[in-house]
Design a protein around this motif. Structure first.
Motif, PDB file in Angstrom:
ATOM      1  N   ASN A  36     -27.641  12.209   1.061  1.00 45.66           N
ATOM      2  CA  ASN A  36     -28.103  11.033   1.798  1.00 45.66           C
ATOM      3  C   ASN A  36     -28.762  11.521   3.084  1.00 45.66           C
ATOM      4  O   ASN A  36     -28.085  12.050   3.969  1.00 45.66           O
ATOM      5  CB  ASN A  36     -26.938  10.106   2.130  1.00 45.66           C
ATOM      6  CG  ASN A  36     -26.231   9.601   0.903  1.00 45.66           C
ATOM      7  OD1 ASN A  36     -26.861   9.287  -0.095  1.00 45.66           O
ATOM      8  ND2 ASN A  36     -24.903   9.530   0.955  1.00 45.66           N
ATOM      9  N   LYS A  59     -30.617  10.502   6.356  1.00 50.31           N
ATOM     10  CA  LYS A  59     -30.747   9.277   7.146  1.00 50.31           C
ATOM     11  C   LYS A  59     -31.216   9.579   8.549  1.00 50.31           C
ATOM     12  O   LYS A  59     -30.697  10.477   9.224  1.00 50.31           O
ATOM     13  CB  LYS A  59     -29.406   8.539   7.208  1.00 50.31           C
ATOM     14  CG  LYS A  59     -29.471   7.179   7.899  1.00 50.31           C
ATOM     15  CD  LYS A  59     -28.126   6.498   7.893  1.00 50.31           C
ATOM     16  CE  LYS A  59     -28.212   5.081   8.468  1.00 50.31           C
ATOM     17  NZ  LYS A  59     -28.750   5.039   9.834  1.00 50.31           N
ATOM     18  N   ARG A  65     -33.323   7.264   4.027  1.00 52.35           N
ATOM     19  CA  ARG A  65     -33.128   6.003   4.759  1.00 52.35           C
ATOM     20  C   ARG A  65     -33.608   6.150   6.200  1.00 52.35           C
ATOM     21  O   ARG A  65     -33.369   7.173   6.847  1.00 52.35           O
ATOM     22  CB  ARG A  65     -31.644   5.604   4.793  1.00 52.35           C
ATOM     23  CG  ARG A  65     -31.058   5.145   3.481  1.00 52.35           C
ATOM     24  CD  ARG A  65     -29.682   4.519   3.704  1.00 52.35           C
ATOM     25  NE  ARG A  65     -29.090   4.031   2.469  1.00 52.35           N
ATOM     26  CZ  ARG A  65     -28.135   4.663   1.791  1.00 52.35           C
ATOM     27  NH1 ARG A  65     -27.675   5.816   2.240  1.00 52.35           N
ATOM     28  NH2 ARG A  65     -27.649   4.155   0.681  1.00 52.35           N
TER      29      ARG A  65
END
Length: 304
Positions: A78, A80, A112
């Motif tokens: 992930n 981010k 993200r």
């Protein structure tokens, strides 16, 4: 018996010690070396890891890349940023072009709150990100700007993986061949929602080119994209049965796109498509027909 139990106990402790756990890496503003090290560590532990990028510009240099690709994703990561406007991963214009991320078969990359800018794939598919067969990519709340390739998929190329794009903007990306922003081929699966594709350009499929793959679009806008061939906004090509439904669009806008040959808004070949609640207006072609939609073979289902 006691000795056997002791041995088993030691083996159990060793096994537990070898177990990996998910990690969170926090990267200082602009620390490209830290970002690369975090990805390498995340790839090694085979867990779903978080890499948090503090606000700032992360300038990727060709000298730090692996030739064609800066970072390979082989695990679940992930990535981010602090916000899409404040955290930027980019290649300076003076740098030799290269692709930023390659998502391998075992890789799952979630992007993200980031801006991805200036990716430049040279000899393959994908200016900024390539997803190999079996890989997975999710882009959320992000901008992909000014990425390009001499081949296909100016920003993203999906080669048989799974791609999800939500609440993101693809603007001013370019591919010489297919898919100015996105190229979805080789039985790939792609889902777009609440996103914008603006002023992207290519030879076919100014914003998106979809070949023998599934493309589902909801609540998204395709504005002022251009193609020097067909499909100013979206190009779809299918070598299988025309009865196969490869394109579904709902509650979207396709406006102001242009193509030199046919399908100013959408060029649809040998495929069935379903379009509902969608505005298709002010799209144009130069040489042939289908300012809004050019459709050859298959069924086009449209309703409000």
């Amino acid at each position: 018996m006691m000795r056997l139990l002791s041995i088993l106990w030691v083996l159990l402790l060793l096994a537990l010690a070898r177990q990996t756990v998910a990690e969170e890496f926090v990267i200082a503003s602009g620390d490209v070396a830290g970002l690369a090290a975090a990805v390498e560590a995340a790839n090694s532990n085979n867990e779903e890891d978080d890499i948090i990028l503090n606000a700032g510009s992360y300038d990727l240099l060709f000298s730090d890349s692996y030739g064609e690709v800066f970072l390979r994703i082989a695990s679940a990561i992930n990535l981010k940023g602090e916000s899409e406007g404040l955290t930027v991963i980019q290649r300076p214009e003076s740098e030799f072009p290269f692709m930023f991320f390659e998502v391998e078969e075992s890789g799952v990359l979630i992007i993200r709150e980031l801006t991805i800018k200036g990716g430049g794939g040279r000899n393959g598919c994908g200016g900024a990100v390539t997803v190999l067969q079996g890989g997975k990519l999710t882009v959320e709340n992000s901008y992909l700007l000014h990425n390009s390739t001499r081949f296909s998929g100016g920003a993203v190329c999906n080669l048989g993986g799974e791609v999800t794009i939500e609440n993101s903007v693809f603007k001013s990306n370019h591919a010489k061949n297919d898919g100015g922003a996105v190229n979805n081929i080789q039985s790939g699966e792609m889902t777009l929602s609440e996103s914008m594709f603006v002023e992207n350009s290519s030879g076919r499929g100014g914003a998106i080119y979809n070949e023998n793959s599934q493309l589902t679009i909801t609540q998204s806008d395709f504005l002022r994209n251009t193609s020097t061939g067909s499909g100013g906004g979206i190009g779809v090509e299918h070598s299988g049965s025309p009865a196969d439904n490869l394109l579904t669009i709902a509650n979207s806008t396709i406006e102001g796109n242009s193509a030199r040959i046919d399908g100013g808004g959408i060029d649809l070949h040998s495929s069935t498509a379903s379009i509902s609640g969608t505005t298709i207006s002010h799209n144009v072609t130069e040489l042939r027909g289908g300012g809004g939609i050019y459709h050859a073979f298959g069924v086009l289902n449209m309703n409000n």
